[in-house]
Enzyme design. Structure first.
Site, PDB file in Angstrom:
ATOM      1  N   GLU A 194     -10.620   3.310  -2.032  1.00  0.00           N
ATOM      2  CA  GLU A 194     -11.173   3.797  -1.017  1.00  0.00           C
ATOM      3  C   GLU A 194     -11.598   4.775  -0.689  1.00  0.00           C
ATOM      4  OE1 GLU A 194      -7.437   4.660   1.946  1.00  0.00           O
ATOM      5  OE2 GLU A 194      -7.322   2.653   0.396  1.00  0.00           O
TER       6      GLU A 194
ATOM      7  N   HIS B 290      -0.596   3.869  -0.495  1.00  0.00           N
ATOM      8  CA  HIS B 290      -1.095   4.678   0.845  1.00  0.00           C
ATOM      9  C   HIS B 290      -1.483   6.347   0.639  1.00  0.00           C
ATOM     10  CE1 HIS B 290      -2.631   5.660   4.744  1.00  0.00           C
ATOM     11  NE2 HIS B 290      -3.199   4.049   4.949  1.00  0.00           N
TER      12      HIS B 290
ATOM     13  N   ASP C  14       1.128  -1.035   0.306  1.00  0.00           N
ATOM     14  CA  ASP C  14      -0.387  -0.108   0.033  1.00  0.00           C
ATOM     15  C   ASP C  14       0.395   0.967  -0.190  1.00  0.00           C
ATOM     16  OD1 ASP C  14      -1.882   1.699   0.402  1.00  0.00           O
ATOM     17  OD2 ASP C  14      -3.244   0.758   1.624  1.00  0.00           O
TER      18      ASP C  14
ATOM     19  N   GLU D 227      -1.273  -0.707  -4.055  1.00  0.00           N
ATOM     20  CA  GLU D 227      -2.709  -0.108  -4.068  1.00  0.00           C
ATOM     21  C   GLU D 227      -2.176   1.237  -3.802  1.00  0.00           C
ATOM     22  OE1 GLU D 227      -5.161  -0.070   0.129  1.00  0.00           O
ATOM     23  OE2 GLU D 227      -4.531  -1.509  -0.681  1.00  0.00           O
TER      24      GLU D 227
ATOM     25  N   HIS E  37     -11.812  -2.673   0.311  1.00  0.00           N
ATOM     26  CA  HIS E  37     -11.571  -1.905   1.503  1.00  0.00           C
ATOM     27  C   HIS E  37     -12.586  -1.688   2.511  1.00  0.00           C
ATOM     28  CE1 HIS E  37     -10.342   1.858   3.156  1.00  0.00           C
ATOM     29  NE2 HIS E  37      -9.071   1.633   2.974  1.00  0.00           N
TER      30      HIS E  37
END
Length: 381
Positions: free
Chosen positions: A233, A183, A181, A207, A283
């Site tokens: 997400e 992020h 991720d 991700e 998610h």
């Protein structure tokens, strides 16, 4: 068929917001409207929805959804859609419980009996991941996800990316798959470098390699790296997701059932993604209601790939976990990387209302962490 009599909401540790809807006949359902770091704003929207929907037919889920989405002039976004998610999930739970059926039976019936899951390791500032990965293996997981980096500058030393590669190599050496991720912490100048460094070690996916507010850059990156790109997400409706499907820039879609308007909308999103040959991997670093609701949609979605599961995630440490507020925690047992499809009525979990009400008394709202760079500048968390 009975009108909605009451909509209640409960702020509970570690950072969750539960919703309970009761109809005039005493039937009830539970939903989740958690929006990390913005609890009070969602509570304000839920108060408005309680005023608007009390007296509406609890069976008319789509009517309530469309009213909640369209009738306030301003629509979409994380606050409104998270509040709407809580209401929508609770109405599905209420209706299915009243009928004595799992929600997935009302969505067309199941395609599978078991569901592939993964868990988090590493935390916000990833450190020693080997011990945590071994612990996940002992719990029955065959796949994990971890943050790629700590905070980074818009342009940082390439050496700042070396530890990301080492962590991935360490985890892969244990024989499990690993999603990485980014992020949204990694800006364009660094994202391409990091993706290329990770590629030889075959992550399951990367991700949010770039923030979803940069769809053109995500599309460009997807043509430069051989790793599946996952995101979703921070997208809040099918309209937000449409550009990423049309550009063929993602391979895995990760909508969050608490942020996209609940079961009704994530089901539509899943079907949209199927038409573009994009896998569904919802998610869900949130609570037990969000997870149970996601699993109901996973069960009926042809393109379902894997489900995020927040068991033991670092945000839960020392406060509560996904088994804290339910009476049947055995439903979360993982074996060979899979969990059994929830078989009970509604969401398939039994909320311990007494614990929820007790935990909600004076519960503090969770605040998102933040990072500062060496010059005192704000960095993406």
């Amino acid at each position: 068929m009975a009108p909605i009599a009451q909509i209640e909401y409960f702020r509970v540790p570690p950072r969750w917001l539960f919703v309970k809807i009761t109809d005039a006949d005493g039937n009830y359902g539970w939903g989740e409207a958690s929006l990390e770091g913005h609890t009070e704003a969602v509570e304000g929207s839920l108060a408005a929805f309680a005023e608007r929907f009390t007296g509406a037919d609890a069976d008319d889920i789509e009517n309530v959804w469309q009213n909640g989405y369209r009738m306030g002039f301003y629509r979409g976004g994380p606050i409104l859609m998270s509040a709407l998610s809580g209401v929508d999930i609770a109405l599905w739970d209420l209706k299915a419980r009243r009928l004595g059926l799992p929600i997935y039976q009302l969505l067309g019936g199941k395609l599978r009996d078991k569901l592939k899951v993964y868990a988090w390791i590493g935390g916000d500032r990833p450190g020693d991941v080997e011990a945590q990965a071994r612990a996940r293996i002992s719990q029955g997981f065959k796949a994990i996800k971890m943050n790629a980096t700590e905070d980074l500058g818009w342009l940082d030393s390439p050496h700042a990316l070396d530890t990301s590669v080492e962590r991935l190599k360490t985890v892969k050496a244990l024989g499990i798959d690993a999603g990485v991720d980014f992020h949204g912490r990694v800006h364009k100048a660094m994202a391409q470098q990091l993706a290329h460094k990770l590629a030889p070690h075959e992550p399951l996916f990367i991700e949010e390699p770039l923030l979803s507010e940069h769809p053109e850059s995500v599309a460009a990156l997807s043509k430069l790296v051989p790793i599946p790109i996952a995101l979703g997400e921070r997208l809040h409706s099918r309209w937000d997701i449409k550009p990423f499907l049309e550009s063929s820039s993602i391979s895995i879609l990760q909508p969050d059932i608490c942020h996209v308007g609940g079961i009704s909308e994530i089901r539509r999103i899943a079907t949209m993604a199927e038409a573009y040959d994009v896998a569904l991997a919802p998610h869900c670093p949130l609570g037990p209601i969000a997870l149970a609701a996601s699993l109901q949609v996973d069960a009926v979605s042809a393109n379902f790939a894997i489900q995020e599961m927040s068991l033991g995630i670092h945000y839960n440490a020392g406060s509560a976990d996904i088994d804290t507020y339910i009476k049947n925690p055995e439903v979360w047992k993982v074996q060979d990387g899979l969990i059994d499809l929830l078989a009970g009525p509604g969401l398939g979990i039994e909320i311990d209302e007494e614990k929820v009400r007790a935990a909600s008394v004076n519960a503090a709202a969770w605040r998102s962490p933040h990072f500062l760079g060496p010059g005192g500048e704000l960095r993406e968390w």
